[in-house]
Design a protein around this motif. Structure first.
Motif, PDB file in Angstrom:
ATOM      1  N   SER A 135     -15.190 -26.128  -6.850  1.00 51.84           N
ATOM      2  CA  SER A 135     -15.177 -24.779  -7.604  1.00 51.84           C
ATOM      3  C   SER A 135     -16.407 -23.948  -8.538  1.00 51.84           C
ATOM      4  N   THR A 136     -16.879 -25.644  -8.997  1.00 54.58           N
ATOM      5  CA  THR A 136     -17.807 -24.715 -10.574  1.00 54.58           C
ATOM      6  C   THR A 136     -19.505 -25.399  -9.953  1.00 54.58           C
ATOM      7  N   ILE A 137     -19.427 -25.936  -9.198  1.00 55.83           N
ATOM      8  CA  ILE A 137     -20.519 -26.252  -8.412  1.00 55.83           C
ATOM      9  C   ILE A 137     -21.790 -25.337  -7.434  1.00 55.83           C
ATOM     10  N   ASN A 138     -22.754 -25.377  -8.449  1.00 58.17           N
ATOM     11  CA  ASN A 138     -23.606 -23.988  -7.319  1.00 58.17           C
ATOM     12  C   ASN A 138     -23.097 -24.246  -5.759  1.00 58.17           C
ATOM     13  N   GLU A 139     -22.861 -22.898  -5.001  1.00 62.29           N
ATOM     14  CA  GLU A 139     -23.088 -23.280  -3.514  1.00 62.29           C
ATOM     15  C   GLU A 139     -21.578 -23.783  -3.227  1.00 62.29           C
ATOM     16  N   ASN A 140     -20.407 -24.168  -4.080  1.00 64.26           N
ATOM     17  CA  ASN A 140     -19.637 -25.344  -4.364  1.00 64.26           C
ATOM     18  C   ASN A 140     -19.957 -26.880  -2.989  1.00 64.26           C
ATOM     19  N   LEU A 181     -20.262 -32.194  -0.191  1.00 66.84           N
ATOM     20  CA  LEU A 181     -18.976 -32.337  -0.586  1.00 66.84           C
ATOM     21  C   LEU A 181     -19.281 -30.947  -0.622  1.00 66.84           C
ATOM     22  N   VAL A 182     -18.333 -30.406   0.200  1.00 65.95           N
ATOM     23  CA  VAL A 182     -18.167 -28.756   0.455  1.00 65.95           C
ATOM     24  C   VAL A 182     -16.793 -28.407   1.011  1.00 65.95           C
ATOM     25  N   GLY A 183     -16.224 -27.066  -0.512  1.00 61.26           N
ATOM     26  CA  GLY A 183     -14.937 -27.141  -0.771  1.00 61.26           C
ATOM     27  C   GLY A 183     -14.897 -26.137  -2.346  1.00 61.26           C
ATOM     28  N   THR A 184     -13.455 -26.024  -2.430  1.00 55.47           N
ATOM     29  CA  THR A 184     -13.200 -25.903  -3.855  1.00 55.47           C
ATOM     30  C   THR A 184     -11.930 -26.306  -3.665  1.00 55.47           C
ATOM     31  N   GLY A 185     -12.375 -27.516  -3.655  1.00 56.33           N
ATOM     32  CA  GLY A 185     -10.890 -29.110  -4.175  1.00 56.33           C
ATOM     33  C   GLY A 185     -11.987 -29.372  -5.144  1.00 56.33           C
ATOM     34  N   THR A 186     -11.248 -30.996  -5.444  1.00 54.28           N
ATOM     35  CA  THR A 186     -11.636 -31.693  -6.267  1.00 54.28           C
ATOM     36  C   THR A 186     -12.250 -32.568  -5.409  1.00 54.28           C
ATOM     37  N   TRP A 216     -26.534 -34.244  -7.318  1.00 58.68           N
ATOM     38  CA  TRP A 216     -26.744 -33.290  -7.633  1.00 58.68           C
ATOM     39  C   TRP A 216     -26.461 -32.165  -6.620  1.00 58.68           C
ATOM     40  N   ALA A 217     -26.071 -30.797  -7.238  1.00 62.17           N
ATOM     41  CA  ALA A 217     -25.731 -29.258  -6.068  1.00 62.17           C
ATOM     42  C   ALA A 217     -26.782 -29.164  -5.741  1.00 62.17           C
ATOM     43  N   GLU A 218     -26.271 -28.015  -4.882  1.00 59.90           N
ATOM     44  CA  GLU A 218     -26.963 -27.808  -4.279  1.00 59.90           C
ATOM     45  C   GLU A 218     -28.040 -26.677  -4.838  1.00 59.90           C
ATOM     46  N   GLY A 219     -29.048 -26.147  -4.865  1.00 64.56           N
ATOM     47  CA  GLY A 219     -29.632 -25.813  -4.860  1.00 64.56           C
ATOM     48  C   GLY A 219     -30.952 -25.978  -6.191  1.00 64.56           C
ATOM     49  N   VAL A 220     -31.030 -27.811  -6.504  1.00 62.39           N
ATOM     50  CA  VAL A 220     -31.059 -27.995  -6.569  1.00 62.39           C
ATOM     51  C   VAL A 220     -32.737 -29.157  -5.759  1.00 62.39           C
ATOM     52  N   ASP A 221     -33.527 -28.477  -5.738  1.00 66.34           N
ATOM     53  CA  ASP A 221     -35.191 -29.599  -5.643  1.00 66.34           C
ATOM     54  C   ASP A 221     -35.247 -30.975  -5.843  1.00 66.34           C
ATOM     55  N   MET A 222     -35.448 -31.877  -5.022  1.00 67.43           N
ATOM     56  CA  MET A 222     -35.305 -33.184  -4.759  1.00 67.43           C
ATOM     57  C   MET A 222     -36.803 -33.406  -4.687  1.00 67.43           C
ATOM     58  N   GLU A 223     -37.707 -34.703  -5.478  1.00 68.96           N
ATOM     59  CA  GLU A 223     -39.304 -34.384  -4.644  1.00 68.96           C
ATOM     60  C   GLU A 223     -39.823 -35.564  -5.331  1.00 68.96           C
ATOM     61  N   ILE A 224     -40.821 -35.799  -5.322  1.00 69.98           N
ATOM     62  CA  ILE A 224     -40.842 -37.445  -5.776  1.00 69.98           C
ATOM     63  C   ILE A 224     -41.990 -37.908  -6.314  1.00 69.98           C
ATOM     64  N   VAL A 244     -37.909 -36.594  -9.107  1.00 70.34           N
ATOM     65  CA  VAL A 244     -38.246 -35.332  -9.628  1.00 70.34           C
ATOM     66  C   VAL A 244     -37.100 -34.612  -9.238  1.00 70.34           C
ATOM     67  N   PHE A 245     -35.738 -33.914 -10.080  1.00 69.34           N
ATOM     68  CA  PHE A 245     -34.846 -33.315  -9.932  1.00 69.34           C
ATOM     69  C   PHE A 245     -35.771 -31.085  -9.813  1.00 69.34           C
ATOM     70  N   LYS A 246     -35.684 -30.409  -9.249  1.00 71.99           N
ATOM     71  CA  LYS A 246     -35.888 -29.279 -10.192  1.00 71.99           C
ATOM     72  C   LYS A 246     -34.754 -28.454 -10.207  1.00 71.99           C
ATOM     73  N   GLY A 247     -34.472 -27.561 -10.819  1.00 70.99           N
ATOM     74  CA  GLY A 247     -33.293 -26.668 -11.018  1.00 70.99           C
ATOM     75  C   GLY A 247     -33.506 -25.642 -11.297  1.00 70.99           C
ATOM     76  N   PRO A 248     -32.756 -24.587 -10.462  1.00 72.41           N
ATOM     77  CA  PRO A 248     -31.291 -24.907 -11.514  1.00 72.41           C
ATOM     78  C   PRO A 248     -30.197 -25.628 -10.915  1.00 72.41           C
ATOM     79  N   GLY A 249     -28.848 -26.067 -11.777  1.00 72.33           N
ATOM     80  CA  GLY A 249     -27.850 -26.551 -11.321  1.00 72.33           C
ATOM     81  C   GLY A 249     -28.126 -28.194 -11.567  1.00 72.33           C
ATOM     82  N   LEU A 250     -26.923 -28.727 -11.629  1.00 71.15           N
ATOM     83  CA  LEU A 250     -25.951 -30.207 -11.986  1.00 71.15           C
ATOM     84  C   LEU A 250     -27.059 -31.814 -11.114  1.00 71.15           C
ATOM     85  N   VAL A 251     -27.271 -31.989 -12.872  1.00 71.42           N
ATOM     86  CA  VAL A 251     -27.195 -33.336 -11.892  1.00 71.42           C
ATOM     87  C   VAL A 251     -26.992 -34.576 -12.105  1.00 71.42           C
TER      88      VAL A 251
END
Length: 270
Positions: A135-140, A181-186, A216-224, A244-251
């Protein structure tokens, strides 16, 4: 030199000075670490925690279940449970789980009585348990390296994400089929080594070793990107590419993945 404090006790001034100096050096080291923007992963329990994690490594997570509540896990992780907690097996979504590096089946442990029940779970290899509140991650929605999932409670769906770019799939650290992993649980992930995390700002980039990628959270772009010139790629020990990760979001990254651990402890050929 020792001085009396007025009684029979003495204070060793050089020892105190040494300890103070050591603390100052540690504080300076922490300043360097904080300046990097990374944080060592520490379990942050909610105000009313439903689980507890025990141990320094090969950890055990104990989940508290009220009446009729359930916890889901991959097979082989159950360490102990209350006598009135009943386990069952679910095979729905088998293809998704197999493609994302998990077992075909999922274990479901249900508390069949009104009083509190407890389930102890532990990873199937020497690892730490990493709880993530979706529930604390971008777009869950959290993307994970295949095989990172261990267990969950609450509303969580396990999905597969197909990486259609062959360069990113082969060299980005996530593989062709990634775990979603999608949802509002843990959810409880498992990984070896020291777990580090960083929340990237909009447009912020970070370069990590492909072997260290964990989630990595949804919304974080992954490149190489290339790991350097020809000599660097051949002899630098980092492979051909870095992620290479590009934000915004958790990694989230880990210092010692399961694959690296298996290579490190494998017997040398004779």
């Amino acid at each position: 030199m020792k001085i009396s404090d007025g009684g029979e006790k003495f204070i060793d001034l050089p020892l105190l000075t040494h300890t103070k100096r050591k603390m100052e050096v540690n504080e300076q080291g922490l300043l360097v670490f904080k300046a990097s923007g990374w944080n060592k992963f520490e379990v942050q329990y909610p105000d009313e925690p439903k689980y507890s994690i025990t141990g320094a490594d090969s950890q055990v997570v104990t989940v508290q279940l009220a009446g009729s509540e359930q916890v889901y896990s991959e097979p082989g992780t159950m360490m102990y449970m209350s006598t009135y907690v009943k386990s069952d097996t679910e095979c729905g979504g088998c293809l998704n789980r197999c493609c994302s590096g998990e077992s075909c089946c999922t274990m479901i442990m249900t508390n069949t009585q009104e009083e509190l029940g407890f389930v102890g779970l532990t990873p199937n290899f020497p690892a730490k348990v990493i709880p993530v509140d979706l529930s604390t991650i971008n777009e869950n929605h959290l993307h994970c390296k295949a095989g990172a999932y261990m267990a969950h409670y609450g509303e969580v769906e396990i999905e597969t994400n197909l990486e259609c770019n062959p360069c990113k799939a082969c060299c980005g650290g996530g593989g062709f089929i990634q775990q979603g992993l999608v949802g509002t649980g843990t959810v409880f992930l498992n990984s070896t080594g020291t777990i580090m995390q960083k929340v990237l700002e909009e447009g912020e980039k970070i370069v990590v070793d492909t072997d260290c990628v964990l989630a990595w959270a949804e919304g974080v772009d992954m490149e190489i990107q290339s790991a350097g010139g020809c000599c660097g790629m051949a002899l630098g020990g980092e492979g051909l590419f870095n992620t290479v990760f590009k934000g915004p979001g958790l990694v989230m990254v880990s210092s010692m993945t399961k694959e690296k651990y298996q290579i490190a402890v494998a017997p040398e050929p004779k």
